[in-house]
Design a protein around this motif. Structure first.
Motif, mmCIF file in Angstrom:
data_model
loop_
_atom_site.group_PDB
_atom_site.id
_atom_site.type_symbol
_atom_site.label_atom_id
_atom_site.label_comp_id
_atom_site.label_asym_id
_atom_site.label_seq_id
_atom_site.Cartn_x
_atom_site.Cartn_y
_atom_site.Cartn_z
ATOM 1 N N ILE A 17 38.060 -0.472 -17.924
ATOM 2 C CA ILE A 17 38.445 -1.767 -17.363
ATOM 3 C C ILE A 17 37.370 -2.208 -16.370
ATOM 4 O O ILE A 17 36.942 -1.417 -15.518
ATOM 5 C CB ILE A 17 39.806 -1.678 -16.649
ATOM 6 C CG1 ILE A 17 40.909 -1.279 -17.621
ATOM 7 C CG2 ILE A 17 40.134 -2.980 -15.922
ATOM 8 C CD1 ILE A 17 41.273 -2.307 -18.652
ATOM 9 N N THR A 84 48.702 -4.177 -19.927
ATOM 10 C CA THR A 84 48.277 -2.857 -19.450
ATOM 11 C C THR A 84 46.925 -2.960 -18.763
ATOM 12 O O THR A 84 46.653 -2.271 -17.792
ATOM 13 C CB THR A 84 48.252 -1.833 -20.599
ATOM 14 O OG1 THR A 84 47.888 -0.562 -20.070
ATOM 15 C CG2 THR A 84 47.277 -2.219 -21.706
ATOM 16 N N TRP A 85 46.072 -3.862 -19.266
ATOM 17 C CA TRP A 85 44.738 -4.019 -18.680
ATOM 18 C C TRP A 85 44.825 -4.579 -17.269
ATOM 19 O O TRP A 85 44.175 -4.099 -16.356
ATOM 20 C CB TRP A 85 43.880 -4.943 -19.547
ATOM 21 C CG TRP A 85 43.882 -4.643 -21.002
ATOM 22 C CD1 TRP A 85 43.551 -3.452 -21.601
ATOM 23 C CD2 TRP A 85 44.232 -5.529 -22.062
ATOM 24 N NE1 TRP A 85 43.662 -3.561 -22.964
ATOM 25 C CE2 TRP A 85 44.076 -4.829 -23.275
ATOM 26 C CE3 TRP A 85 44.651 -6.862 -22.111
ATOM 27 C CZ2 TRP A 85 44.329 -5.403 -24.511
ATOM 28 C CZ3 TRP A 85 44.910 -7.440 -23.338
ATOM 29 C CH2 TRP A 85 44.752 -6.713 -24.524
ATOM 30 N N TYR A 88 46.374 -2.069 -14.837
ATOM 31 C CA TYR A 88 45.429 -1.017 -14.468
ATOM 32 C C TYR A 88 44.431 -1.524 -13.431
ATOM 33 O O TYR A 88 44.177 -0.861 -12.427
ATOM 34 C CB TYR A 88 44.690 -0.484 -15.702
ATOM 35 C CG TYR A 88 43.891 0.750 -15.373
ATOM 36 C CD1 TYR A 88 44.440 2.016 -15.530
ATOM 37 C CD2 TYR A 88 42.601 0.658 -14.850
ATOM 38 C CE1 TYR A 88 43.728 3.152 -15.190
ATOM 39 C CE2 TYR A 88 41.890 1.786 -14.502
ATOM 40 C CZ TYR A 88 42.450 3.025 -14.673
ATOM 41 O OH TYR A 88 41.747 4.148 -14.316
ATOM 42 N N HIS A 92 44.492 0.327 -9.994
ATOM 43 C CA HIS A 92 43.476 1.379 -9.895
ATOM 44 C C HIS A 92 42.066 0.852 -9.691
ATOM 45 O O HIS A 92 41.153 1.623 -9.406
ATOM 46 C CB HIS A 92 43.482 2.251 -11.162
ATOM 47 C CG HIS A 92 44.804 2.869 -11.466
ATOM 48 N ND1 HIS A 92 45.291 3.969 -10.802
ATOM 49 C CD2 HIS A 92 45.761 2.528 -12.370
ATOM 50 C CE1 HIS A 92 46.485 4.279 -11.276
ATOM 51 N NE2 HIS A 92 46.789 3.417 -12.224
ATOM 52 N N GLU A 94 38.489 -0.872 -11.176
ATOM 53 C CA GLU A 94 37.696 -0.641 -12.378
ATOM 54 C C GLU A 94 37.631 0.846 -12.701
ATOM 55 O O GLU A 94 37.647 1.681 -11.802
ATOM 56 C CB GLU A 94 36.283 -1.173 -12.169
ATOM 57 C CG GLU A 94 36.240 -2.675 -11.944
ATOM 58 C CD GLU A 94 34.839 -3.173 -11.686
ATOM 59 O OE1 GLU A 94 34.294 -3.865 -12.557
ATOM 60 O OE2 GLU A 94 34.292 -2.846 -10.614
ATOM 61 N N HIS A 97 40.300 3.542 -18.646
ATOM 62 C CA HIS A 97 41.656 3.080 -18.930
ATOM 63 C C HIS A 97 42.309 3.918 -20.021
ATOM 64 O O HIS A 97 43.451 4.328 -19.884
ATOM 65 C CB HIS A 97 41.595 1.603 -19.351
ATOM 66 C CG HIS A 97 42.899 1.039 -19.797
ATOM 67 N ND1 HIS A 97 43.204 0.850 -21.128
ATOM 68 C CD2 HIS A 97 43.966 0.591 -19.103
ATOM 69 C CE1 HIS A 97 44.420 0.320 -21.225
ATOM 70 N NE2 HIS A 97 44.897 0.148 -20.015
ATOM 71 N N HIS A 98 41.578 4.178 -21.108
ATOM 72 C CA HIS A 98 42.193 4.894 -22.219
ATOM 73 C C HIS A 98 41.177 5.688 -23.029
ATOM 74 O O HIS A 98 39.986 5.431 -22.962
ATOM 75 C CB HIS A 98 42.932 3.921 -23.153
ATOM 76 C CG HIS A 98 42.029 3.006 -23.919
ATOM 77 N ND1 HIS A 98 41.713 1.745 -23.481
ATOM 78 C CD2 HIS A 98 41.358 3.154 -25.096
ATOM 79 C CE1 HIS A 98 40.906 1.161 -24.357
ATOM 80 N NE2 HIS A 98 40.671 2.001 -25.354
ATOM 81 N N TYR A 133 49.215 1.160 -26.920
ATOM 82 C CA TYR A 133 48.890 1.954 -25.741
ATOM 83 C C TYR A 133 50.126 2.728 -25.337
ATOM 84 O O TYR A 133 51.191 2.149 -25.118
ATOM 85 C CB TYR A 133 48.472 1.060 -24.568
ATOM 86 C CG TYR A 133 47.122 0.420 -24.727
ATOM 87 C CD1 TYR A 133 45.960 1.170 -24.605
ATOM 88 C CD2 TYR A 133 47.005 -0.947 -24.965
ATOM 89 C CE1 TYR A 133 44.714 0.569 -24.740
ATOM 90 C CE2 TYR A 133 45.766 -1.547 -25.094
ATOM 91 C CZ TYR A 133 44.620 -0.780 -24.978
ATOM 92 O OH TYR A 133 43.390 -1.371 -25.104
#
Length: 151
Positions: A17, A84-85, A88, A92, A94, A97-98, A133
């Motif tokens: 991200i 979700t992006w 995140y 959190h 940058e 992310h996954h 996700y």
């Protein structure tokens, strides 16, 4: 938990991200000594059928993909809509992310993961397939993305 829930242990992609995809993609391109990839916008909800936490969302993101041998690096800049992006980035900042895995039988994989306390967080369609996700952050410290490509 069942062994090898996904049926694979091959990581296909790492998603990161970012706040400024143009700048970050250029930095990665310079670092790797490659051309900056095109920046693409995800499809609108009408095509993507995006759902976040069980609800339809207009969320979109700018994406850039670096193909690095057997692994793809994906940069993601989210818009302001719930996703979700966005969650995140807001919680959190940058960063990673996954990790994504290509699977077959996505609906069954989702059910198995949910039965193991790894709930579906977001899903949608893309040209040629679909993604999901799974909220694995508590246990794996990163989300797991399932990718299923049409045959």
């Amino acid at each position: 938990m069942d062994k090898n829930v996904l049926g694979t242990n091959v990581i296909a992609q790492i998603g990161i991200i970012v706040k400024d995809i143009e700048k970050t993609a250029q930095v990665y391109a310079d670092f790797f000594g490659v051309e900056k990839p095109p920046i693409n916008l995800t499809d609108a909800v009408e095509q993507a059928e995006t759902e976040y936490k069980g609800n339809s969302t207009e969320a979109r993101a700018k994406l850039a993909f670096f193909d690095m041998g057997s692994l793809q690096l994906e940069l993601i800049e989210p818009d302001q809509h719930p996703s979700t992006w966005r969650e995140y980035l807001d919680e959190h900042g940058e960063g990673p992310h996954h990790i994504a895995f290509v699977v077959e039988g996505m609906e069954e994989k989702i059910k198995v993961m949910e039965a193991n306390n790894m709930p579906l967080q977001q899903k949608g369609e893309y040209t040629g397939g679909r993604y999901a996700y799974m909220d694995t952050f508590k246990d794996l410290k990163v989300l797991v993305e399932l990718l299923e490509n049409d045959k």
